[in-house]
Design an enzyme around this catalytic site. Structure first.
Site, PDB file in Angstrom:
ATOM      1  N   CYS A   1      69.611 -42.479  96.612  1.00  0.00           N
ATOM      2  CA  CYS A   1      69.991 -40.899  97.019  1.00  0.00           C
ATOM      3  C   CYS A   1      68.681 -40.448  98.097  1.00  0.00           C
ATOM      4  O   CYS A   1      68.056 -41.386  98.483  1.00  0.00           O
ATOM      5  CB  CYS A   1      69.767 -40.179  95.728  1.00  0.00           C
ATOM      6  SG  CYS A   1      68.385 -39.147  95.222  1.00  0.00           S
TER       7      CYS A   1
ATOM      8  N   ARG B   1      73.538 -27.682  92.420  1.00  0.00           N
ATOM      9  CA  ARG B   1      73.619 -28.914  91.292  1.00  0.00           C
ATOM     10  C   ARG B   1      72.598 -28.522  90.017  1.00  0.00           C
ATOM     11  O   ARG B   1      72.866 -28.955  89.052  1.00  0.00           O
ATOM     12  CB  ARG B   1      73.316 -30.024  92.010  1.00  0.00           C
ATOM     13  CG  ARG B   1      74.202 -30.425  92.873  1.00  0.00           C
ATOM     14  CD  ARG B   1      73.868 -31.911  93.438  1.00  0.00           C
ATOM     15  NE  ARG B   1      73.542 -32.769  92.451  1.00  0.00           N
ATOM     16  CZ  ARG B   1      73.069 -33.890  92.491  1.00  0.00           C
ATOM     17  NH1 ARG B   1      73.065 -34.569  93.732  1.00  0.00           N
ATOM     18  NH2 ARG B   1      73.113 -34.897  91.476  1.00  0.00           N
TER      19      ARG B   1
ATOM     20  N   GLN C   1      65.007 -51.420  85.148  1.00  0.00           N
ATOM     21  CA  GLN C   1      64.610 -51.196  83.683  1.00  0.00           C
ATOM     22  C   GLN C   1      65.295 -50.830  82.703  1.00  0.00           C
ATOM     23  O   GLN C   1      65.503 -51.163  81.542  1.00  0.00           O
ATOM     24  CB  GLN C   1      63.366 -49.892  84.086  1.00  0.00           C
ATOM     25  CG  GLN C   1      62.163 -50.258  84.679  1.00  0.00           C
ATOM     26  CD  GLN C   1      61.543 -51.472  84.291  1.00  0.00           C
ATOM     27  OE1 GLN C   1      61.094 -51.690  83.260  1.00  0.00           O
ATOM     28  NE2 GLN C   1      61.389 -52.615  85.377  1.00  0.00           N
TER      29      GLN C   1
ATOM     30  N   ILE D   1      67.754 -49.560  88.808  1.00  0.00           N
ATOM     31  CA  ILE D   1      67.953 -49.153  87.544  1.00  0.00           C
ATOM     32  C   ILE D   1      67.447 -50.585  86.620  1.00  0.00           C
ATOM     33  O   ILE D   1      68.070 -50.722  85.797  1.00  0.00           O
ATOM     34  CB  ILE D   1      69.588 -48.823  87.362  1.00  0.00           C
ATOM     35  CG1 ILE D   1      70.588 -49.753  87.748  1.00  0.00           C
ATOM     36  CG2 ILE D   1      69.462 -47.181  87.797  1.00  0.00           C
ATOM     37  CD1 ILE D   1      71.981 -49.413  87.122  1.00  0.00           C
TER      38      ILE D   1
ATOM     39  N   ASP E   1      59.161 -33.095  90.571  1.00  0.00           N
ATOM     40  CA  ASP E   1      60.462 -32.240  90.794  1.00  0.00           C
ATOM     41  C   ASP E   1      59.776 -30.801  91.201  1.00  0.00           C
ATOM     42  O   ASP E   1      60.724 -29.754  91.422  1.00  0.00           O
ATOM     43  CB  ASP E   1      61.241 -32.102  89.434  1.00  0.00           C
ATOM     44  CG  ASP E   1      62.266 -33.151  89.345  1.00  0.00           C
ATOM     45  OD1 ASP E   1      62.857 -33.515  88.318  1.00  0.00           O
ATOM     46  OD2 ASP E   1      62.037 -34.200  90.419  1.00  0.00           O
TER      47      ASP E   1
ATOM     48  N   LYS F   1      68.686 -28.839  82.804  1.00  0.00           N
ATOM     49  CA  LYS F   1      69.552 -29.648  83.394  1.00  0.00           C
ATOM     50  C   LYS F   1      69.122 -31.221  82.868  1.00  0.00           C
ATOM     51  O   LYS F   1      70.190 -31.976  82.443  1.00  0.00           O
ATOM     52  CB  LYS F   1      69.454 -29.412  84.941  1.00  0.00           C
ATOM     53  CG  LYS F   1      70.450 -30.549  85.605  1.00  0.00           C
ATOM     54  CD  LYS F   1      70.437 -30.639  86.871  1.00  0.00           C
ATOM     55  CE  LYS F   1      69.153 -31.067  87.707  1.00  0.00           C
ATOM     56  NZ  LYS F   1      69.286 -32.560  88.015  1.00  0.00           N
ATOM     57  N   ASN F   2      67.983 -31.587  82.925  1.00  0.00           N
ATOM     58  CA  ASN F   2      67.757 -33.124  82.721  1.00  0.00           C
ATOM     59  C   ASN F   2      67.840 -33.435  81.529  1.00  0.00           C
ATOM     60  O   ASN F   2      67.841 -34.602  81.170  1.00  0.00           O
ATOM     61  CB  ASN F   2      66.675 -33.463  83.738  1.00  0.00           C
ATOM     62  CG  ASN F   2      66.730 -33.450  85.134  1.00  0.00           C
ATOM     63  OD1 ASN F   2      67.904 -33.256  85.559  1.00  0.00           O
ATOM     64  ND2 ASN F   2      65.585 -33.482  85.915  1.00  0.00           N
TER      65      ASN F   2
ATOM     66  N   ARG G   1      65.688 -45.639  94.049  1.00  0.00           N
ATOM     67  CA  ARG G   1      66.032 -45.382  92.532  1.00  0.00           C
ATOM     68  C   ARG G   1      66.751 -46.521  92.107  1.00  0.00           C
ATOM     69  O   ARG G   1      67.977 -46.348  91.580  1.00  0.00           O
ATOM     70  CB  ARG G   1      66.864 -44.134  92.489  1.00  0.00           C
ATOM     71  CG  ARG G   1      65.803 -42.853  93.029  1.00  0.00           C
ATOM     72  CD  ARG G   1      66.653 -41.780  92.852  1.00  0.00           C
ATOM     73  NE  ARG G   1      66.597 -40.971  91.678  1.00  0.00           N
ATOM     74  CZ  ARG G   1      66.985 -39.838  91.371  1.00  0.00           C
ATOM     75  NH1 ARG G   1      67.672 -39.170  92.245  1.00  0.00           N
ATOM     76  NH2 ARG G   1      66.821 -39.384  90.020  1.00  0.00           N
TER      77      ARG G   1
HETATM   78  C1  EPZ Z   1      64.756 -38.198  86.462  1.00  0.00           C
HETATM   79  O1  EPZ Z   1      65.125 -39.290  87.415  1.00  0.00           O
HETATM   80  C2  EPZ Z   1      65.278 -36.838  87.117  1.00  0.00           C
HETATM   81  N1  EPZ Z   1      66.670 -36.753  86.989  1.00  0.00           N
HETATM   82  C3  EPZ Z   1      64.600 -36.381  88.353  1.00  0.00           C
HETATM   83  O2  EPZ Z   1      65.118 -35.091  88.544  1.00  0.00           O
HETATM   84  C4  EPZ Z   1      63.046 -36.600  88.211  1.00  0.00           C
HETATM   85  O3  EPZ Z   1      62.560 -36.566  89.576  1.00  0.00           O
HETATM   86  C5  EPZ Z   1      62.715 -38.196  87.768  1.00  0.00           C
HETATM   87  O4  EPZ Z   1      63.461 -38.376  86.373  1.00  0.00           O
HETATM   88  C6  EPZ Z   1      61.266 -38.192  87.433  1.00  0.00           C
HETATM   89  O5  EPZ Z   1      60.781 -37.281  86.884  1.00  0.00           O
HETATM   90  C7  EPZ Z   1      67.442 -36.583  85.791  1.00  0.00           C
HETATM   91  O6  EPZ Z   1      66.754 -36.524  84.723  1.00  0.00           O
HETATM   92  C8  EPZ Z   1      68.923 -36.490  85.836  1.00  0.00           C
HETATM   93  P1  EPZ Z   1      62.892 -42.310  86.915  1.00  0.00           P
HETATM   94  P2  EPZ Z   1      65.425 -40.895  87.099  1.00  0.00           P
HETATM   95  O7  EPZ Z   1      63.745 -43.312  86.189  1.00  0.00           O
HETATM   96  O8  EPZ Z   1      65.445 -40.848  85.469  1.00  0.00           O
HETATM   97  C9  EPZ Z   1      61.511 -45.957  89.434  1.00  0.00           C
HETATM   98  C10 EPZ Z   1      65.768 -33.640  89.812  1.00  0.00           C
HETATM   99  O9  EPZ Z   1      65.449 -32.870  90.787  1.00  0.00           O
HETATM  100  N2  EPZ Z   1      62.539 -46.643  88.770  1.00  0.00           N
HETATM  101  O10 EPZ Z   1      61.962 -41.509  86.077  1.00  0.00           O
HETATM  102  O11 EPZ Z   1      66.093 -41.469  87.920  1.00  0.00           O
HETATM  103  C11 EPZ Z   1      62.160 -45.014  90.407  1.00  0.00           C
HETATM  104  O12 EPZ Z   1      62.550 -45.580  91.459  1.00  0.00           O
HETATM  105  C12 EPZ Z   1      65.907 -34.778  89.680  1.00  0.00           C
HETATM  106  O13 EPZ Z   1      66.223 -32.871  88.800  1.00  0.00           O
HETATM  107  C13 EPZ Z   1      62.585 -48.053  88.748  1.00  0.00           C
HETATM  108  O14 EPZ Z   1      61.837 -48.706  89.648  1.00  0.00           O
HETATM  109  O15 EPZ Z   1      63.893 -40.983  87.497  1.00  0.00           O
HETATM  110  C14 EPZ Z   1      61.256 -43.986  90.600  1.00  0.00           C
HETATM  111  O16 EPZ Z   1      60.345 -44.504  91.658  1.00  0.00           O
HETATM  112  C15 EPZ Z   1      65.458 -35.729  91.048  1.00  0.00           C
HETATM  113  N3  EPZ Z   1      63.316 -48.874  87.950  1.00  0.00           N
HETATM  114  C16 EPZ Z   1      60.392 -43.656  89.082  1.00  0.00           C
HETATM  115  O17 EPZ Z   1      60.712 -45.148  88.540  1.00  0.00           O
HETATM  116  C17 EPZ Z   1      64.138 -48.272  86.961  1.00  0.00           C
HETATM  117  O18 EPZ Z   1      65.163 -48.639  86.328  1.00  0.00           O
HETATM  118  C18 EPZ Z   1      60.742 -42.589  88.221  1.00  0.00           C
HETATM  119  O19 EPZ Z   1      62.190 -42.780  88.136  1.00  0.00           O
HETATM  120  C19 EPZ Z   1      63.918 -46.677  87.096  1.00  0.00           C
HETATM  121  C20 EPZ Z   1      63.395 -46.105  87.837  1.00  0.00           C
END
Ligand code: EPZ
Length: 432
Positions: free
Chosen positions: A117, A397, A126, A124, A305, A22-23, A122
């Site tokens: 969520c 989902r 970065q 954005i 996950d 999915k991801n 979460r």
């Molecule tokens: C992806 O989410 C996945 N979703 C998540 O899977 C997964 O848990 C996560 O990566 C970590 O592996 C999808 O790919 C659609 P991150 P994402 O940006 O990209 C912080 C599932 O169950 N962060 O790697 O949102 C953030 O708060 C879902 O399928 C910032 O601080 O995760 C978190 O603490 C749930 N600033 C950490 O980084 C940013 O700009 C990792 O988040 C972005 C993230």
């Protein structure tokens, strides 16, 4: 409201086919609009998140043809709308991938701000840092993120946080920038590699995906491709922990064993046998599970996950385990639900202290989010008696035909709408 009703106690035994990741598919679908030629994507999981993103893609004007439940054909030449409708962002956060895809192709994009969520805030920041580093302007007001650029210029960027989403989003924009972009401290998940391979199959020039330094040499345009999404290591891992928690013997097929190494090594530590072949992994657990400790980390560390799923298995293991969630700040919400089934878990900050118990008893529980919902199903499969899992829309989902695949492994589980169906299930699946 649909629910799962489960009669627990059966060891899961047999083989299960794992679907597309999915991801990875979410990033690939967003990137598919970056060419005006036709893109065919195979091995898409038939899950709500994917179906919503396909609707969003046609919502901005692209042509979307569903060839079959796992194949879509997309042509982005007819896109006229560079602003994504709020209804899509509300349903799926990954809609923010349109920022990178449309900024790269059209030098402009607008999407609603993703909310927080169930697992954390979460942010954005970065993603925005990356777009600005490429020379784009980014404005956030009225609940929208708007970005535009006269031109995108390659840059040397260091992510402050390892972020899957930011790595994919900025990689897409950089693919069509002028010059070379180097992204340091990039995420290394298999789905990052899959999106990079997909972009390269469209003519992009991306090297180093899967390491923490990704080099992207911008190209003027991208072209058509046919691409097959990698298998979903999180779906596979979910079934592997279901095998452990029910003391079963399950082979997950159509997987890439290397992507499952962190999961397999924890299962071995817990006393399970794990046998790997080219595209399958067998997990069988006869004796009691043993406790272990873990901390969720970016790939190749133990995946966040999979944290709820391993915690359910550890809650049924001998001894006390320590699980630390280092990625998200609120990913233990399922613990209160699990405690209602007899689990003995104490959460302190981002750490769960799990004291194993001999068994769970069935109860009515509610899914707080996607992976926690799947973990509660695992708990119901292992529990004595009947369990009802509510709010399964979260589970749908990310898991295709979840109850069907579990039934194929000997589980007694049904998706039901109302109390009458629950009564009927309980009559047909009586507790001895
Ligand atoms: C992806 O989410 C996945 N979703 C998540 O899977 C997964 O848990 C996560 O990566 C970590 O592996 C999808 O790919 C659609 P991150 P994402 O940006 O990209 C912080 C599932 O169950 N962060 O790697 O949102 C953030 O708060 C879902 O399928 C910032 O601080 O995760 C978190 O603490 C749930 N600033 C950490 O980084 C940013 O700009 C990792 O988040 C972005 C993230």
């Amino acid at each position: 409201m649909e629910r799962y009703v489960i009669k627990g106690g059966n060891p899961l035994v047999g083989e299960v086919e794992i679907g597309g990741a999915k991801n990875a598919a979410l990033g690939i679908l967003a990137a598919s609009i970056m060419t005006d030629e036709t893109v065919t994507i195979e091995n898409l999981p038939d899950v709500n998140d994917i179906n919503v993103l396909l609707e969003a893609i046609s919502g901005i004007g692209a042509k979307v043809e569903r060839i079959d439940r796992h194949t879509a054909r997309i042509n982005g030449s007819t896109i006229t709308n560079f602003s994504l409708d709020y209804e899509f962002m509300k349903k799926i956060r990954a809609s923010y991938y349109f920022l990178g895809a449309m900024l790269g192709k059209y030098k402009r994009a607008e999407v609603p701000l993703p909310g927080g969520c169930n697992i954390g805030s979460r942010p954005i920041d970065q993603h925005i840092k990356g777009f600005k580093a490429l020379g784009a302007e980014v404005n956030i007001e009225y609940g929208l993120i708007s970005t535009q650029a006269n031109r995108l210029t390659g840059t040397h960027l260091y992510f402050d946080v390892v972020s899957v989403g930011a790595t994919i989003n900025v990689m897409m924009a950089a693919a069509l920038a002028e010059g070379t972009t180097i992204m340091e401290n990039a995420a290394k998940e298999p789905h990052i590699v899959d999106v990079a391979n997909f972009l390269n199959s469209m003519g992009a020039n991306i090297k180093g995906a899967g390491t923490d330094v990704i080099r992207i040499k911008g190209v003027p345009r991208l072209h058509k491709t046919t691409y097959t999404v990698i298998p979903d290591q999180i779906e596979a891992g979910t079934f592997m922990f279901a095998a452990a928690a029910t003391r079963g013997d399950v082979t997950v097929k159509n997987v890439i064993p290397k992507h499952l190494e962190a999961t397999s090594s924890k299962l071995i530590e817990m006393g399970c046998q794990v046998e790997e072949s080219d595209d399958a992994v067998r997990v069988y657990c006869k004796g009691n599970l043993q406790h272990t400790h873990l901390k969720t980390l970016p790939y190749p560390g133990f995946p966040t996950d999979m944290q709820p799923q391993i915690s359910v298995a550890l809650a049924l293991a001998n001894g006390t385990s320590i699980v630390t969630e280092s990625i998200f700040e609120n990913r233990f919400k399922y613990v209160d639900e699990l405690s209602r089934m007899g689990a003995n878990i104490k959460v302190e900050g981002n750490t769960a202290i799990i004291t194993g118990v001999p068994r769970f008893s069935g109860a009515i529980v509610s899914s707080p989010d996607l992976r926690a919902g799947a973990a509660l199903v695992i708990a119901g499969l292992a529990a004595d008696g009947h369990t009802i899992v509510e709010d399964i829309v979260y589970i749908q989902r990310g898991y295709e035909r979840f109850e069907e695949k579990l039934r194929g492994l000997g589980a007694e589980i049904d998706r039901v709408e109302d109390d009458k169906e629950i009564t009927k299930f309980k009559f047909q699946h009586p507790v001895a």
